[in-house]
Design a protein around this motif. Sequence first.
Motif, mmCIF file in Angstrom:
data_model
loop_
_atom_site.group_PDB
_atom_site.id
_atom_site.type_symbol
_atom_site.label_atom_id
_atom_site.label_comp_id
_atom_site.label_asym_id
_atom_site.label_seq_id
_atom_site.Cartn_x
_atom_site.Cartn_y
_atom_site.Cartn_z
ATOM 1 N N ARG A 141 -3.359 17.538 6.300
ATOM 2 C CA ARG A 141 -4.502 16.633 6.126
ATOM 3 C C ARG A 141 -4.917 16.023 7.457
ATOM 4 N N THR A 142 -3.922 15.656 8.263
ATOM 5 C CA THR A 142 -4.210 15.089 9.577
ATOM 6 C C THR A 142 -4.924 16.118 10.463
ATOM 7 N N MET A 143 -4.556 17.381 10.299
ATOM 8 C CA MET A 143 -5.188 18.461 11.067
ATOM 9 C C MET A 143 -6.570 18.829 10.513
ATOM 10 N N LYS A 144 -6.959 18.231 9.395
ATOM 11 C CA LYS A 144 -8.264 18.446 8.760
ATOM 12 C C LYS A 144 -8.524 19.927 8.489
ATOM 13 N N VAL A 145 -7.551 20.566 7.826
ATOM 14 C CA VAL A 145 -7.715 21.973 7.455
ATOM 15 C C VAL A 145 -8.847 22.105 6.444
ATOM 16 N N ASP A 146 -9.440 23.292 6.380
ATOM 17 C CA ASP A 146 -10.601 23.485 5.515
ATOM 18 C C ASP A 146 -10.262 24.221 4.222
ATOM 19 N N PHE A 147 -9.046 24.003 3.719
ATOM 20 C CA PHE A 147 -8.669 24.572 2.431
ATOM 21 C C PHE A 147 -8.011 23.484 1.591
ATOM 22 N N PRO A 148 -8.043 23.635 0.274
ATOM 23 C CA PRO A 148 -7.487 22.601 -0.613
ATOM 24 C C PRO A 148 -5.970 22.458 -0.463
ATOM 25 N N LEU A 149 -5.505 21.234 -0.588
ATOM 26 C CA LEU A 149 -4.080 20.927 -0.528
ATOM 27 C C LEU A 149 -3.680 20.234 -1.826
ATOM 28 N N LEU A 150 -2.495 20.545 -2.307
ATOM 29 C CA LEU A 150 -1.999 19.914 -3.519
ATOM 30 C C LEU A 150 -0.529 19.574 -3.333
ATOM 31 N N LEU A 151 -0.161 18.364 -3.663
ATOM 32 C CA LEU A 151 1.223 17.902 -3.570
ATOM 33 C C LEU A 151 1.767 17.759 -4.985
ATOM 34 N N ILE A 152 2.848 18.479 -5.268
ATOM 35 C CA ILE A 152 3.478 18.416 -6.585
ATOM 36 C C ILE A 152 4.924 17.973 -6.396
ATOM 37 N N GLY A 153 5.331 16.966 -7.116
ATOM 38 C CA GLY A 153 6.711 16.510 -7.029
ATOM 39 C C GLY A 153 6.959 15.391 -8.014
ATOM 40 N N LEU A 154 8.186 15.052 -8.154
ATOM 41 C CA LEU A 154 8.562 13.953 -9.033
ATOM 42 C C LEU A 154 8.819 12.712 -8.200
ATOM 43 N N ILE A 155 8.375 11.588 -8.716
ATOM 44 C CA ILE A 155 8.660 10.309 -8.084
ATOM 45 C C ILE A 155 9.643 9.600 -8.991
ATOM 46 N N GLY A 156 10.776 9.241 -8.443
ATOM 47 C CA GLY A 156 11.828 8.625 -9.243
ATOM 48 C C GLY A 156 11.490 7.208 -9.676
ATOM 49 N N ASN A 157 12.411 6.632 -10.389
ATOM 50 C CA ASN A 157 12.256 5.256 -10.846
ATOM 51 C C ASN A 157 13.456 4.449 -10.371
ATOM 52 N N ASP A 158 13.778 4.610 -9.100
ATOM 53 C CA ASP A 158 14.941 3.920 -8.553
ATOM 54 C C ASP A 158 14.498 2.705 -7.733
ATOM 55 N N PHE A 159 15.453 2.067 -7.101
ATOM 56 C CA PHE A 159 15.205 0.864 -6.305
ATOM 57 C C PHE A 159 14.145 1.112 -5.235
ATOM 58 N N ASN A 160 14.223 2.260 -4.561
ATOM 59 C CA ASN A 160 13.299 2.545 -3.456
ATOM 60 C C ASN A 160 11.845 2.550 -3.910
ATOM 61 N N VAL A 161 11.564 3.139 -5.015
ATOM 62 C CA VAL A 161 10.184 3.227 -5.495
ATOM 63 C C VAL A 161 9.736 1.905 -6.113
ATOM 64 N N ARG A 162 10.574 1.315 -6.933
ATOM 65 C CA ARG A 162 10.204 0.059 -7.603
ATOM 66 C C ARG A 162 9.946 -1.059 -6.609
ATOM 67 N N ASN A 163 10.656 -1.082 -5.500
ATOM 68 C CA ASN A 163 10.533 -2.178 -4.543
ATOM 69 C C ASN A 163 9.710 -1.813 -3.313
ATOM 70 N N ASN A 164 9.034 -0.694 -3.342
ATOM 71 C CA ASN A 164 8.191 -0.298 -2.218
ATOM 72 C C ASN A 164 6.895 0.279 -2.776
ATOM 73 N N LYS A 165 6.013 -0.600 -3.224
ATOM 74 C CA LYS A 165 4.766 -0.163 -3.854
ATOM 75 C C LYS A 165 3.921 0.673 -2.893
ATOM 76 N N ARG A 166 4.029 0.394 -1.602
ATOM 77 C CA ARG A 166 3.271 1.142 -0.601
ATOM 78 C C ARG A 166 3.620 2.626 -0.644
ATOM 79 N N PHE A 167 4.880 2.947 -0.912
ATOM 80 C CA PHE A 167 5.329 4.340 -0.988
ATOM 81 C C PHE A 167 4.554 5.084 -2.063
ATOM 82 N N TYR A 168 4.527 4.533 -3.245
ATOM 83 C CA TYR A 168 3.861 5.174 -4.383
ATOM 84 C C TYR A 168 2.353 5.238 -4.156
ATOM 85 N N THR A 169 1.758 4.155 -3.675
ATOM 86 C CA THR A 169 0.321 4.092 -3.445
ATOM 87 C C THR A 169 -0.098 5.100 -2.384
ATOM 88 N N ASN A 170 0.691 5.254 -1.328
ATOM 89 C CA ASN A 170 0.357 6.181 -0.251
ATOM 90 C C ASN A 170 0.384 7.620 -0.752
#
Length: 96
Positions: A59-88
Amino acid sequence: MDNSKIEKIRNGLIASGSILVDYIVLIDDWPMENCTAFIQDKVQMTNGGAPYNIVKNLRTMKVDFPLLLIGLIGNDFNVRNNKRFYTNILYICNEC
């Protein structure tokens, strides 16, 4: 189906895998074996993991093809206490 239609269908990149929280710790010096390192500053948390890094860099390189991110986001301390992580991560997905 002719080859020109196949080329149009196969366009883009899907990155999948573990989406993680990386901890960044600055230390004074690399400690000798069985010794302690002193942390210079507070520990910082940031987004990470191979699929996240790939999509973010492309994305930073501004490629001209679609990008898709697939993954699971856990429900542990790191995610619950770092809203910026999930929002980003959602921001990157929406921008793709």
